[in-house]
Design an enzyme around this catalytic site. Structure first.
Site, PDB file in Angstrom:
ATOM      1  N   LYS A 224       0.829  -1.204   0.000  1.00 42.30           N
ATOM      2  CA  LYS A 224       0.000   0.000   0.000  1.00 42.30           C
ATOM      3  C   LYS A 224       0.870   1.264   0.000  1.00 42.30           C
ATOM      4  CE  LYS A 224      -3.844  -2.307   2.391  1.00 42.30           C
ATOM      5  NZ  LYS A 224      -4.799  -2.245   3.533  1.00 42.30           N
TER       6      LYS A 224
ATOM      7  N   TYR B  40     -12.270  -1.932  -3.417  1.00 46.22           N
ATOM      8  CA  TYR B  40     -12.791  -2.119  -2.056  1.00 46.22           C
ATOM      9  C   TYR B  40     -14.323  -2.036  -2.012  1.00 46.22           C
ATOM     10  CZ  TYR B  40      -8.288  -2.196   0.414  1.00 46.22           C
ATOM     11  OH  TYR B  40      -7.055  -2.547   0.913  1.00 46.22           O
TER      12      TYR B  40
ATOM     13  N   PHE C 239     -15.329   3.698   7.215  1.00 45.39           N
ATOM     14  CA  PHE C 239     -13.975   4.105   6.815  1.00 45.39           C
ATOM     15  C   PHE C 239     -13.750   4.036   5.301  1.00 45.39           C
ATOM     16  CE2 PHE C 239     -13.857  -0.365   8.236  1.00 45.39           C
ATOM     17  CZ  PHE C 239     -13.358  -1.005   7.102  1.00 45.39           C
TER      18      PHE C 239
ATOM     19  N   ARG D  72      -1.326 -14.385   4.193  1.00 42.74           N
ATOM     20  CA  ARG D  72      -2.075 -13.760   5.290  1.00 42.74           C
ATOM     21  C   ARG D  72      -1.311 -13.892   6.607  1.00 42.74           C
ATOM     22  NH1 ARG D  72      -6.463 -10.461   4.178  1.00 42.74           N
ATOM     23  NH2 ARG D  72      -7.092 -10.925   6.309  1.00 42.74           N
TER      24      ARG D  72
ATOM     25  N   THR E 154      -5.247  -7.510  10.601  1.00 41.54           N
ATOM     26  CA  THR E 154      -5.585  -6.201  10.016  1.00 41.54           C
ATOM     27  C   THR E 154      -5.106  -5.068  10.927  1.00 41.54           C
ATOM     28  OG1 THR E 154      -7.568  -7.237   9.103  1.00 41.54           O
ATOM     29  CG2 THR E 154      -7.502  -4.820   9.106  1.00 41.54           C
TER      30      THR E 154
ATOM     31  N   ARG F 235       2.784  -6.484   9.279  1.00 38.73           N
ATOM     32  CA  ARG F 235       2.008  -5.386   9.873  1.00 38.73           C
ATOM     33  C   ARG F 235       2.508  -5.047  11.280  1.00 38.73           C
ATOM     34  NH1 ARG F 235      -3.845  -7.313   7.425  1.00 38.73           N
ATOM     35  NH2 ARG F 235      -3.878  -5.902   5.621  1.00 38.73           N
TER      36      ARG F 235
ATOM     37  N   ASN G 294      -1.806  -0.041   6.859  1.00 41.09           N
ATOM     38  CA  ASN G 294      -1.234  -1.290   7.379  1.00 41.09           C
ATOM     39  C   ASN G 294      -0.380  -2.029   6.345  1.00 41.09           C
ATOM     40  OD1 ASN G 294      -3.322  -2.120   5.801  1.00 41.09           O
ATOM     41  ND2 ASN G 294      -4.443  -3.210   7.396  1.00 41.09           N
TER      42      ASN G 294
ATOM     43  N   HIS H 110      -1.836  -5.551   1.472  1.00 41.51           N
ATOM     44  CA  HIS H 110      -3.123  -6.205   1.253  1.00 41.51           C
ATOM     45  C   HIS H 110      -2.838  -7.609   0.748  1.00 41.51           C
ATOM     46  CE1 HIS H 110      -7.164  -7.086  -0.221  1.00 41.51           C
ATOM     47  NE2 HIS H 110      -6.536  -7.651  -1.241  1.00 41.51           N
TER      48      HIS H 110
ATOM     49  N   GLU I 172      -9.427 -10.311  -7.616  1.00 41.84           N
ATOM     50  CA  GLU I 172      -8.431  -9.253  -7.390  1.00 41.84           C
ATOM     51  C   GLU I 172      -7.266  -9.339  -8.386  1.00 41.84           C
ATOM     52  OE1 GLU I 172      -7.527  -9.497  -3.197  1.00 41.84           O
ATOM     53  OE2 GLU I 172      -9.474  -8.631  -2.649  1.00 41.84           O
TER      54      GLU I 172
HETATM   55  P1  GDP Z   1      -7.610  -7.086   5.543  1.00 36.74           P
HETATM   56  O1  GDP Z   1      -8.190  -8.214   4.720  1.00 36.74           O
HETATM   57  O2  GDP Z   1      -6.764  -7.580   6.698  1.00 36.74           O
HETATM   58  O3  GDP Z   1      -6.874  -6.048   4.719  1.00 36.74           O
HETATM   59  O4  GDP Z   1      -8.844  -6.337   6.271  1.00 36.74           O
HETATM   60  P2  GDP Z   1     -10.312  -5.923   5.783  1.00 36.74           P
HETATM   61  O5  GDP Z   1     -10.685  -6.571   4.495  1.00 36.74           O
HETATM   62  O6  GDP Z   1     -11.224  -6.110   6.952  1.00 36.74           O
HETATM   63  O7  GDP Z   1     -10.197  -4.342   5.574  1.00 36.74           O
HETATM   64  C1  GDP Z   1      -9.618  -3.813   4.410  1.00 36.74           C
HETATM   65  C2  GDP Z   1      -8.750  -2.642   4.781  1.00 36.74           C
HETATM   66  O8  GDP Z   1      -9.559  -1.592   5.325  1.00 36.74           O
HETATM   67  C3  GDP Z   1      -7.721  -2.913   5.897  1.00 36.74           C
HETATM   68  O9  GDP Z   1      -6.545  -3.553   5.451  1.00 36.74           O
HETATM   69  C4  GDP Z   1      -7.454  -1.522   6.410  1.00 36.74           C
HETATM   70  O10 GDP Z   1      -6.571  -0.809   5.528  1.00 36.74           O
HETATM   71  C5  GDP Z   1      -8.842  -0.884   6.343  1.00 36.74           C
HETATM   72  N1  GDP Z   1      -9.579  -1.040   7.599  1.00 36.74           N
HETATM   73  C6  GDP Z   1     -10.095  -2.173   8.156  1.00 36.74           C
HETATM   74  N2  GDP Z   1     -10.737  -1.921   9.313  1.00 36.74           N
HETATM   75  C7  GDP Z   1     -10.636  -0.576   9.501  1.00 36.74           C
HETATM   76  C8  GDP Z   1     -11.114   0.327  10.530  1.00 36.74           C
HETATM   77  O11 GDP Z   1     -11.746  -0.075  11.511  1.00 36.74           O
HETATM   78  N3  GDP Z   1     -10.810   1.642  10.347  1.00 36.74           N
HETATM   79  C9  GDP Z   1     -10.115   2.132   9.287  1.00 36.74           C
HETATM   80  N4  GDP Z   1      -9.868   3.438   9.208  1.00 36.74           N
HETATM   81  N5  GDP Z   1      -9.659   1.309   8.307  1.00 36.74           N
HETATM   82  C10 GDP Z   1      -9.909  -0.018   8.417  1.00 36.74           C
END
Ligand code: GDP
Length: 138
Positions: free
Chosen positions: A9, A49, A57, A85, A91, A102, A112, A115, A126
């Site tokens: 990212k 996304y 968010f 992963r 996350t 991370r 973070n 992805h 994707e």
């Molecule tokens: P991942 O699969 O671990 O990347 O997590 P998710 O699919 O749940 O979320 C996608 C992305 O959204 C994450 O990698 C973060 O960059 C962002 N994100 C997830 N949860 C939050 C949150 O609670 N707040 C904010 N600001 N960003 C979030």
């Protein structure tokens, strides 16, 4: 042999950890079969996304993902979706295991560093979102 999409990212690129992230993949025996650096538009980030479009968010996340270039990669290996992963960590970096990408480099739940696709169906979507048929090895 499984494939998955990995993104470094904008924060990862700015923190100069492209090489370190790739080193961790290669050290784990994961093969990189396609790679490019791109700067997403807001529309492209929103499309990527789309599953999160109702989340509070979403706007902040898609702004962040367009704030600078990213590195997109197709990773290949046995069980690579899960292995990637595991290397990435949770996350929320505060909950990530020691030694994960991370845990070591993220500074924020949103910013973070990486992805990684979370299932075979999302990996297929994707990979095709970021790479065209000439870029995806047979
Ligand atoms: P991942 O699969 O671990 O990347 O997590 P998710 O699919 O749940 O979320 C996608 C992305 O959204 C994450 O990698 C973060 O960059 C962002 N994100 C997830 N949860 C939050 C949150 O609670 N707040 C904010 N600001 N960003 C979030």
């Amino acid at each position: 042999m499984e494939r998955t999409l990995s993104l470094i990212k904008p924060d990862g690129v700015k923190k100069h950890v492209i090489g370190e992230v790739i080193r961790r993949f290669e050290k784990d025996g994961i093969k990189i079969v396609a790679m490019k650096m791109i700067h997403l538009t807001k529309k492209q980030a929103q499309g990527f996304y789309a599953v999160h479009k109702e989340r509070p968010f979403f706007n902040s996340l898609t702004d962040f993902m367009t704030s600078g270039p990213i590195v997109a990669m197709i990773l290949e290996g046995d069980g690579v979706i899960e292995r990637n992963r595991k290397l990435m960590g949770a996350t929320n970096f505060k909950e990530a295991e020691e030694g994960t990408i991370r845990k070591d480099f993220a500074t924020d739940i949103e910013q973070n560093v990486v992805h990684g696709s979370d299932a075979p169906e999302t990996a297929a979507f994707e990979i095709n979102y970021f790479f065209n048929s000439f870029e995806i090895p047979g």
